[in-house]
Design an enzyme around this catalytic site. Structure first.
Site, short mmCIF file in Angstrom:
data_model
loop_
_atom_site.label_atom_id
_atom_site.label_comp_id
_atom_site.label_asym_id
_atom_site.label_seq_id
_atom_site.Cartn_x
_atom_site.Cartn_y
_atom_site.Cartn_z
N THR A 1 29.92 11.05 15.14
CA THR A 1 29.41 10.88 16.50
C THR A 1 28.52 9.65 16.60
O THR A 1 28.35 9.10 17.68
CB THR A 1 28.61 12.12 16.98
OG1 THR A 1 27.54 12.38 16.06
CG2 THR A 1 29.51 13.33 17.08
N LYS B 1 31.29 8.02 2.70
CA LYS B 1 30.88 7.18 3.84
C LYS B 1 30.66 5.73 3.39
O LYS B 1 30.55 4.84 4.23
CB LYS B 1 29.61 7.75 4.48
CG LYS B 1 29.84 9.10 5.15
CD LYS B 1 28.57 9.65 5.76
CE LYS B 1 28.75 11.03 6.37
NZ LYS B 1 29.51 11.02 7.63
N LYS C 1 28.05 6.99 19.70
CA LYS C 1 26.76 6.62 20.28
C LYS C 1 26.57 5.11 20.28
O LYS C 1 26.06 4.52 21.26
CB LYS C 1 25.63 7.30 19.51
CG LYS C 1 25.63 8.81 19.63
CD LYS C 1 24.74 9.45 18.56
CE LYS C 1 24.94 10.97 18.54
NZ LYS C 1 24.32 11.59 17.37
N HIS D 1 34.46 21.08 10.43
CA HIS D 1 33.86 19.76 10.57
C HIS D 1 34.03 18.87 9.34
O HIS D 1 33.42 17.80 9.27
CB HIS D 1 32.35 19.89 10.85
CG HIS D 1 32.03 20.30 12.25
ND1 HIS D 1 31.97 19.41 13.31
CD2 HIS D 1 31.77 21.53 12.78
CE1 HIS D 1 31.66 20.06 14.41
NE2 HIS D 1 31.55 21.34 14.13
N LYS E 1 23.53 7.21 8.94
CA LYS E 1 24.29 8.46 8.83
C LYS E 1 23.94 9.10 7.50
O LYS E 1 23.23 8.51 6.69
CB LYS E 1 25.79 8.21 8.92
CG LYS E 1 26.31 7.21 7.88
CD LYS E 1 27.79 6.97 8.06
CE LYS E 1 28.05 6.30 9.38
NZ LYS E 1 29.48 6.30 9.75
N ARG E 2 24.44 10.31 7.28
CA ARG E 2 24.22 10.98 6.00
C ARG E 2 24.71 10.09 4.86
O ARG E 2 25.75 9.44 4.96
CB ARG E 2 24.99 12.31 6.02
CG ARG E 2 24.84 13.17 4.79
CD ARG E 2 25.31 14.59 5.12
NE ARG E 2 26.64 14.61 5.70
CZ ARG E 2 27.77 14.76 5.00
NH1 ARG E 2 27.72 14.88 3.68
NH2 ARG E 2 28.93 14.81 5.60
#
Length: 522
Positions: free
Chosen positions: A359, A259, A363, A62, A253-254
């Site tokens: 993900t 990111k 969504k 992942h 998100k994390r």
């Protein structure tokens, strides 16, 4: 093993009865533990046990980040799991013998693929253990799987090309649409029937309705209701009033440097300065949420910066409500169910080549959000399916990122050519968002101006360009709703039902087993 015995089946049937999916590197100890059970408890020979183990286990990776490809210290292993460590040593010895036979005279290859990382502190490379002990290894998006085979696990992919595949992630429409967004679910039921709950590809039936003004108006009302609900939740939780008619720009998100929540934060400061200078920009509510790892100081500092920006922007009378900044504490699935239906703009801005899949991007798009993002993870597949004109693309792709870093990237030349970004960083450094403390954000600013490992500065100008394109698109409500419908309509591929079917077909070698009417659950 207990189930096998209760059913009167031999241990040798384990791999015909069970498939064990290693969900990332964390459970890789499964390889050694299953071998221990089969040898020590069940009395099988090594070869019998290894045959069953490798036929039973498969590994989903992942992440491409080295920090998440776990290594476990030998000292700790010896204290807690001495038998499993002995088994790992034996697995490694037999594996390296096979590599020597296939590739003689290549000690560097042996060192790279060994399950044991040598050095002052010897460690077990758990990702290597997972690959060697599994019959398949897959990534979770097309780009991710390709980069795994080309870089992170390249040696193993050359050894066993037939063992590597891709299964792009998916999300369940029951949770992330039917439960999370009941108004949209009702609209879909009315217009195309309820078949989408079991077959998300039936969303394609929206094709004949997407240009209908009456349907577009109902679509707009559904989104407006979701935004009003979230606005009430934010007022209740944070005491901040937000305009539900503003553009909801969301990144939940994390928290991690790759990111690039700090890229969005820097753009926020630039927007703040533009509004203070009197520029006419559409109203926005920018919402962040997520958690940082306990020991990840830079990620925590990014959260502190976002909160500091929110504190100043939300009380500045010069802004007059045209910009609101929200950080949602304790982001989790329950809160996500309230957030995803309300999103207008989905922020998927990771450095290309760093995000495995994502993900949250699925969504949000499933619930009608437009995406601003890089060519990273599943963004690529989302853009391919929804259409480039309904996706705000910016930044370098993975090959360009690799080339720029290889050429000796330094952020200062990019910073010198981006006066708006420079002004934003200077305002942060002045203490404007930290109660006058000019030292608080220094580590973050030094990181960006001296090394910038995730190319925030390099991509910032193009990100600003894409955000300007978002502003222009938002000024056309009918056009935005049209793109929103098209995003939902083309998200059928991103169903977890499709993902699970691909696992069954490509990895587990299973065929569907229809449930007859006589044994359906009540």
């Amino acid at each position: 093993l207990r189930i096998l015995k209760n059913q009167g089946l031999p241990v040798s049937a384990f791999h015909r009865k069970f498939a064990v999916q290693l969900n990332d590197t964390h459970p890789a100890i499964t390889v050694a533990e299953l071998m221990r059970l089969l040898i020590d408890q069940e009395g099988l020979s090594w070869d019998q046990a290894w045959s069953i183990t490798t036929a039973s286990l498969s590994y989903t990776n992942h992440t491409l980040l080295p920090e998440a490809l776990e290594t476990w210290g030998i000292d700790l292993f010896e204290q807690l799991l001495p038998r499993q460590l002995k088994i790992i040593y034996e697995i490694n010895a037999r594996f390296l013998r096979m590599v020597r036979l296939r590739h003689p005279g290549q000690p560097e290859l042996l060192q790279r693929v060994s399950l044991i990382e040598e050095g002052a502190q010897r460690k077990v490379r758990m990702a290597h253990l997972a690959v060697v002990g599994s019959h398949h290894t897959n990534g979770v998006a097309e780009l991710h799987s390709r980069l795994l085979q080309q870089h992170v696990l390249a040696d193993f992919a050359r050894l066993w090309p037939e063992r590597f595949t891709n299964v792009t992630n998916g999300v369940t429409p029951r949770r992330w649409l039917a439960v999370a967004n009941p108004d949209l679910a009702t609209l879909l039921d009315d217009v195309i029937g309820d078949g989408w709950r079991r077959n998300l590809d039936t969303l394609q039936q929206l094709q004949q309705h997407k240009d209908d003004p009456a349907f577009q108006e109902r679509w707009y009302q559904v989104k407006s209701a979701a935004k009003q609900r979230l606005a009430r939740q934010i007022q209740h939780q944070l005491g901040v009033l937000i305009d539900p008619t503003s553009l909801f720009d969301v990144q939940v998100k994390r928290i991690h440097e790759y990111k690039r929540q700090h890229l969005a934060a820097l753009e926020l400061v630039q927007r703040y300065l533009r509004l203070r200078d009197g520029e006419d920009l559409p109203p926005r509510t920018v919402i962040f949420g997520g958690k940082a790892a306990p020991g990840y100081g830079m990620a925590k500092l990014i959260i502190r910066l976002i909160v500091g920006i929110a504190e100043m922007v939300n009380i500045d009378p010069a802004i007059r409500g045209r910009l609101r900044v929200i950080f949602l504490a304790n982001f989790n699935v329950s809160l996500g169910q309230q957030v995803y239906p309300a999103v207008d703009l989905s922020e998927q801005i990771s450095t290309a080549g760093k995000e495995a899949s994502g993900t949250g991007n699925m969504k949000m798009a499933l619930n009608g959000a437009l995406t601003i993002g890089t060519l990273d993870g599943a963004n690529i597949e989302i853009r391919d399916r929804v259409g480039a004109e309904h996706f705000f693309l910016f930044g370098r792709d993975s090959a360009e990122v690799e080339r720029l870093i290889g050429e000796g990237y330094h952020p200062l030349p990019f910073l010198d050519h981006n006066p708006s970004l420079k002004a934003a960083m200077e305002l942060i450094g002045s203490g404007h968002f930290s109660e006058g403390d000019r030292e608080l954000f220094r580590p973050l600013l030094v990181n960006l101006s001296q090394s910038d490992p995730f190319l925030v500065v390099a991509d910032a100008a193009d990100y600003s360009r894409a955000q300007n394109a978002v502003d222009e698109a938002w000024r056309n409500p009918a056009g935005w709703s049209h793109s929103s419908i098209i995003n939902t309509m083309n998200c059928g591929f991103f169903s977890s039902d499709r993902s699970i079917s691909e696992y069954a077909e490509r990895i587990w070698s299973l065929k569907p087993h229809p449930i007859g009417a006589s044994n359906k659950a009540p």
